[in-house]
Design an enzyme around this catalytic site. Sequence first.
Site, PDB file in Angstrom:
ATOM      1  N   GLY A  68      -4.545   4.351 -16.521  1.00 12.63           N
ATOM      2  CA  GLY A  68      -4.447   4.991 -17.835  1.00 12.63           C
ATOM      3  C   GLY A  68      -3.159   4.673 -18.572  1.00 12.63           C
ATOM      4  N   HIS A 135     -15.173   1.615 -39.491  1.00 10.94           N
ATOM      5  CA  HIS A 135     -15.239   0.228 -39.954  1.00 10.94           C
ATOM      6  C   HIS A 135     -13.857  -0.378 -40.212  1.00 10.94           C
ATOM      7  CE1 HIS A 135     -14.302   1.492 -44.092  1.00 10.94           C
ATOM      8  NE2 HIS A 135     -15.015   2.566 -43.782  1.00 10.94           N
ATOM      9  N   HIS A 144      -4.608   3.190 -26.390  1.00  8.56           N
ATOM     10  CA  HIS A 144      -5.567   4.138 -25.797  1.00  8.56           C
ATOM     11  C   HIS A 144      -5.960   5.154 -26.872  1.00  8.56           C
ATOM     12  CE1 HIS A 144      -6.327   7.362 -22.402  1.00  8.56           C
ATOM     13  NE2 HIS A 144      -7.306   7.324 -23.282  1.00  8.56           N
TER      14      HIS A 144
HETATM   15  C1  LIG Z   1      -9.345  11.638 -20.472  1.00  2.60           C
HETATM   16  C2  LIG Z   1      -7.955  12.169 -20.836  1.00  2.60           C
HETATM   17  O1  LIG Z   1      -7.514  13.158 -20.339  1.00  2.60           O
HETATM   18  S1  LIG Z   1      -7.019  11.255 -21.950  1.00  2.60           S
HETATM   19  C3  LIG Z   1      -5.563  12.223 -22.255  1.00  2.60           C
HETATM   20  C4  LIG Z   1      -5.755  13.222 -23.386  1.00  2.60           C
HETATM   21  N1  LIG Z   1      -4.493  14.002 -23.520  1.00  2.60           N
HETATM   22  C5  LIG Z   1      -3.926  14.265 -24.711  1.00  2.60           C
HETATM   23  O2  LIG Z   1      -4.466  13.941 -25.746  1.00  2.60           O
HETATM   24  C6  LIG Z   1      -2.600  14.940 -24.681  1.00  2.60           C
HETATM   25  C7  LIG Z   1      -1.636  14.297 -25.692  1.00  2.60           C
HETATM   26  N2  LIG Z   1      -0.288  14.861 -25.526  1.00  2.60           N
HETATM   27  C8  LIG Z   1       0.211  15.812 -26.309  1.00  2.60           C
HETATM   28  O3  LIG Z   1      -0.414  16.305 -27.257  1.00  2.60           O
HETATM   29  C9  LIG Z   1       1.626  16.248 -25.922  1.00  2.60           C
HETATM   30  O4  LIG Z   1       1.702  17.655 -26.140  1.00  2.60           O
HETATM   31  C10 LIG Z   1       2.717  15.483 -26.705  1.00  2.60           C
HETATM   32  C11 LIG Z   1       2.778  14.056 -26.133  1.00  2.60           C
HETATM   33  C12 LIG Z   1       2.452  15.416 -28.185  1.00  2.60           C
HETATM   34  C13 LIG Z   1       4.074  16.152 -26.529  1.00  2.60           C
HETATM   35  O5  LIG Z   1       4.334  16.356 -25.191  1.00  2.60           O
HETATM   36  P1  LIG Z   1       5.801  16.828 -24.747  1.00  2.60           P
HETATM   37  O6  LIG Z   1       6.795  15.791 -25.168  1.00  2.60           O
HETATM   38  O7  LIG Z   1       5.710  17.178 -23.298  1.00  2.60           O
HETATM   39  O8  LIG Z   1       6.081  18.066 -25.691  1.00  2.60           O
HETATM   40  P2  LIG Z   1       6.145  19.634 -25.339  1.00  2.60           P
HETATM   41  O9  LIG Z   1       4.896  20.090 -24.685  1.00  2.60           O
HETATM   42  O10 LIG Z   1       7.449  19.884 -24.657  1.00  2.60           O
HETATM   43  O11 LIG Z   1       6.187  20.251 -26.804  1.00  2.60           O
HETATM   44  C14 LIG Z   1       7.270  19.981 -27.693  1.00  2.60           C
HETATM   45  C15 LIG Z   1       6.971  20.698 -28.995  1.00  2.60           C
HETATM   46  O12 LIG Z   1       5.867  20.034 -29.618  1.00  2.60           O
HETATM   47  C16 LIG Z   1       4.765  20.937 -29.844  1.00  2.60           C
HETATM   48  N3  LIG Z   1       3.545  20.204 -29.529  1.00  2.60           N
HETATM   49  C17 LIG Z   1       3.243  19.563 -28.397  1.00  2.60           C
HETATM   50  N4  LIG Z   1       2.046  18.978 -28.479  1.00  2.60           N
HETATM   51  C18 LIG Z   1       1.582  19.264 -29.683  1.00  2.60           C
HETATM   52  C19 LIG Z   1       0.364  18.938 -30.359  1.00  2.60           C
HETATM   53  N5  LIG Z   1      -0.574  18.186 -29.759  1.00  2.60           N
HETATM   54  N6  LIG Z   1       0.184  19.396 -31.616  1.00  2.60           N
HETATM   55  C20 LIG Z   1       1.150  20.149 -32.223  1.00  2.60           C
HETATM   56  N7  LIG Z   1       2.323  20.489 -31.630  1.00  2.60           N
HETATM   57  C21 LIG Z   1       2.536  20.050 -30.381  1.00  2.60           C
HETATM   58  C22 LIG Z   1       5.015  22.084 -28.861  1.00  2.60           C
HETATM   59  O13 LIG Z   1       4.417  23.266 -29.329  1.00  2.60           O
HETATM   60  C23 LIG Z   1       6.522  22.136 -28.830  1.00  2.60           C
HETATM   61  O14 LIG Z   1       6.956  22.806 -29.986  1.00  2.60           O
HETATM   62  P3  LIG Z   1       8.239  23.795 -29.936  1.00  2.60           P
HETATM   63  O15 LIG Z   1       9.396  22.897 -29.590  1.00  2.60           O
HETATM   64  O16 LIG Z   1       8.305  24.348 -31.303  1.00  2.60           O
HETATM   65  O17 LIG Z   1       7.943  24.792 -28.869  1.00  2.60           O
END
Ligand SMILES: CC(=O)SCCNC(=O)CCNC(=O)[C@H](O)C(C)(C)COP(=O)(O)OP(=O)(O)OC[C@H]1O[C@@H](n2cnc3c(N)ncnc32)[C@H](O)[C@@H]1OP(=O)(O)O
Length: 210
Positions: A68, A135, A144
Amino acid sequence: MQSVILIGYSGHAYSVINIFTADRWLLAGYMDDEEKKANPFDLSYLGSEKNVETLRWHRDTLFFVAVGNNHARRKITQFLQENRILIANAVHPSASVNGIVAANAGVMIGINAAVNALAEIHEGVICNTGCVIEHECIINKFAHIAPGAVLAGNVSIGEETFIGANAVIRQGVTIGRNVTVGAGSVIIHDIPDNMVVAGNPGRPLNKTSN
Ligand SMILES: CC(=O)SCCNC(=O)CCNC(=O)[C@H](O)C(C)(C)COP(=O)(O)OP(=O)(O)OC[C@H]1O[C@@H](n2cnc3c(N)ncnc32)[C@H](O)[C@@H]1OP(=O)(O)O
């Protein structure tokens, strides 16, 4: 029946196995640094892909890099190519693919994913479960697109960029390389390289070096 050897055997690989099984491929086994304790699909362990002799032993079989992490997937793919190992694509039969998909290039297209007219899917890209790539989008190498993400028309995604689950990208937006877009985000403006953005509308969280 075509057969394939996987590289990597954890969560992402499980989804890949599901795809190959649904498409009636034979799974000849997996390679990884070491044998995994968990073996939910009862696959044979064939050794480490880093051992070139072991790798070449299987050179008549197609391989798929089921890792991944975008950067790691690219590194392993390059190593396989240097050693003239043939690579497959994994496309679930339920996916609707109308765009241009790089052939034999480690592309994964998951269950119910949709790739619409003239979209380009480049080497090593993951179009995960149920994503929509509209499109003329361009998804550059080793990006990804996570489950449920929606890319409206003419969106461009940079190399090794990760678009989180259920994110929505407005039409015509360009997202740079090595960007992470948080789950559920709505992106309405272009994003430069090496950013982490999240929220609606998407805003930078910090600089990253993934
Ligand atoms: C098949 C599968 O599983 S594929 C994988 C699918 N997974 C995903 O899509 C997950 C994607 N990752 C995320 O959304 C993560 O939360 C990230 C990468 C955006 C940030 O992760 P981290 O760097 O660990 O951030 P962390 O969790 O410490 O949050 C930092 C701040 O951002 C905010 N934040 C984190 N993610 C999000 C989000 N998706 N939307 C809005 N705000 C967010 C948090 O609330 C926090 O805010 P605060 O500082 O005011 O408290």
